[in-house]
Design an enzyme around this catalytic site. Structure first.
Site, PDB file in Angstrom:
ATOM      1  N   LYS A   1      35.606   1.339 -33.561  1.00  0.00           N
ATOM      2  CA  LYS A   1      34.672   0.483 -32.825  1.00  0.00           C
ATOM      3  C   LYS A   1      34.196  -0.649 -33.728  1.00  0.00           C
ATOM      4  CE  LYS A   1      30.412   0.808 -30.052  1.00  0.00           C
ATOM      5  NZ  LYS A   1      29.321   1.719 -29.585  1.00  0.00           N
TER       6      LYS A   1
ATOM      7  N   SER B   1      28.438   1.688 -24.709  1.00  0.00           N
ATOM      8  CA  SER B   1      28.924   0.424 -25.230  1.00  0.00           C
ATOM      9  C   SER B   1      30.324   0.511 -25.837  1.00  0.00           C
ATOM     10  CB  SER B   1      27.965  -0.089 -26.317  1.00  0.00           C
ATOM     11  OG  SER B   1      27.915   0.818 -27.424  1.00  0.00           O
TER      12      SER B   1
ATOM     13  N   SER C   1      26.640   6.081 -25.865  1.00  0.00           N
ATOM     14  CA  SER C   1      27.757   5.149 -25.948  1.00  0.00           C
ATOM     15  C   SER C   1      29.071   5.740 -26.420  1.00  0.00           C
ATOM     16  CB  SER C   1      27.385   3.975 -26.858  1.00  0.00           C
ATOM     17  OG  SER C   1      26.363   3.207 -26.279  1.00  0.00           O
TER      18      SER C   1
END
Length: 491
Positions: free
Chosen positions: A80, A155, A179
């Site tokens: 990420k 997210s 997330s």
């Protein structure tokens, strides 16, 4: 040989270790897959082709020299874009850091490299991890491989979508209010949030420092546990890191895979079984509860009365911390700089830079947080939210005196169409209704696929006491042993 991109991380590691395939072959297969499908998924913001192949060659050379390698050596991983990667762009999904190449690796990235995993690149995310759909990325939304007109969660939707699209066998996410778990649920993958402090935040670009928790994403529970074992553990560079070893999550996942939950007490949270969830989600959850009971678990209902206040408390605490953390992005020290033509004051340059660099959702949360922390409102808003956080922690403590772990749906609804909720922030925030309490408490939670609703994945969440991460892996693996893994329609 079977398509390498369809194999589990465990199986890939075994093939590399035995010499049946090479780390370079595995890496090339995944890079080819990214090239073939990522124009439709947009899971990646940056693909580090040269770096990945170089890392893979290093693994092959070490194996050929007879060196003892780790259990995931040669396995590709997607990271990420919230974690710093030396020399590789780190944008946090924001224009304000476009093109920034950090001079150092985050601790988790260092541990991934040391373990011999191969970093494929950086995945898309909601800007500064603020969002539940990956629609708030400054670089465009990620699409759910199950239905490319729908969101992949947020997210960390990029990491979850990369797994579901078979672009990577493993991924790293971060979980501030759900997330990791929420994208896992809506993409039919596994997402685990470790105990807060059980994984290092050093090099994690901060959103909400008392909540942010990096963790593993995978397609199977065992793969997630193996990745958790690699990245977890104490880090002296992180002041919130817990100076204790990671529980044996791999052994717990293997135990759970036997399908025996005899002696395990699981609590259904009464407050999460009423309004707020789609009927199809609740039907899949109830069927999974019956499955867990057939595996030997004792199912009891517990009440956590303050969980209903978790959402408003979170949306005071997290924005307050983000308003402080994001003050460093001022156009002076690094990142975007706008309006510096020699005729403007420093304050004007800062204002223009933030106006151009931050998206609407980030600005919204900064304003909410700044207001909540302002003189005359601190006690009424931020202070009250922290008191609610204490009450939620007490609810968890009380519940874990009665049961070994708690279970609930991961999300109230399946993946919704792109654009369906962006006009109403509150409807977007409801995506984290069931995941936020765990972040406020600081304990671990995992989402594992448990069924389908309208042809789209549904996730079951397992929540455990702090530093009892092994419990959630055992329960999740037991459910997976019956339900199996999920495969989206072909892209």
């Amino acid at each position: 040989m079977t398509d390498l991109t369809r194999m589990t991380a465990t199986d890939l590691a075994g093939l590399v270790a035995s010499g049946q395939t090479s780390a370079v072959e595995v890496t090339r297969a995944h890079l080819d897959r990214i090239a073939a499908v990522d124009d439709r998924v947009h899971a990646f913001l940056h693909v580090d082709t040269e770096g990945a192949l170089a890392a893979a060659r290093a693994v092959d050379e070490r194996r050929a020299a007879g060196e003892q390698l780790g259990p995931l050596a040669g396995v590709p991983v997607a990271v990420k874009d919230v974690l710093t990667t030396k020399g590789v762009p780190t944008t946090v999904g924001s224009k304000i850091l476009e093109g920034w190449r950090p001079p150092y690796d985050a601790t988790i990235v260092q541990r991934l490299r040391a373990a011999g995993t191969v970093m494929l690149g950086k995945t898309n995310m909601d800007e500064f991890a603020m969002g539940s759909s990956t629609e708030y990325s400054a670089y465009g939304p990620t699409h759910n491989p199950w239905d490319t007109d729908r969101i992949p969660g947020g997210s960390g939707g990029g990491s979850a979508a990369a797994l579901a699209a078979y672009e990577a066998p493993l991924a790293i996410g971060s979980d501030t209010g759900g997330s990791i778990r929420q994208p896992g649920a809506v993409t039919g993958t596994v997402g685990a949030k470790p105990t807060y402090g059980g994984t290092s935040r050093y090099g994690l670009v901060a959103f909400s420092s008392s909540l942010d928790t990096p963790g593993p994403c995978a397609r199977t529970v065992l793969d997630a546990a193996l990745l958790h074992q690699v990245i977890g553990g104490h880090d002296p560079r992180d002041s919130t890191s817990i100076p204790q070893p990671v529980p044996d999550v791999v052994a717990a996942a293997k135990l759970g895979a036997t399908g025996d939950l005899t002696g395990v007490r699981l609590g259904i949270v009464r407050e999460f079984t009423g309004e707020g969830a789609e009927p199809g989600v609740m039907a899949a959850f109830r069927e999974s509860v019956d499955t867990l009971a057939k595996l030997g678990a004792e199912i009891v209902e517990v009440s956590c009365p303050h969980f209903r206040y978790a959402l408003p408390a979170y949306y005071l605490i997290a924005p307050s911390e983000c308003s402080s953390n994001l003050a460093r992005f001022d156009g002076v020290r690094f990142g975007l700089r706008v309006g510096d033509d020699g005729n403007r004051s420093l304050e004007e340059v800062m204002s223009l830079t933030r106006e151009a660099g931050f998206g609407a959702e980030v600005k919204r949360r900064i304003m909410v947080g700044t207001y909540a922390l302002s003189s005359g409102y601190y006690d009424a808003y931020y202070g009250q939210a922290q008191k609610v956080r204490t009450l939620i922690t007490r609810d968890f403590t009380s519940a874990f005196e009665q049961v070994d772990a708690l279970i609930s749906p991961t999300t109230p609804f399946v993946a919704f169409p792109i654009g369906a909720r962006t006009a109403d922030p509150y409807q977007m925030y409801l995506a984290d209704l069931f995941t936020i309490p765990t972040n406020l408490y600081g304990g671990p939670g995992i989402s594992v696929p448990c069924g389908l609703s309208e042809g789209l994945p549904v996730g079951l969440q397992v929540m455990a006491p702090t530093m009892a991460d092994d419990r959630m892996y055992r329960v999740a693996a037991a459910l997976e042993s019956v339900v199996g893994t999920f495969t989206p329609p072909a892209l």
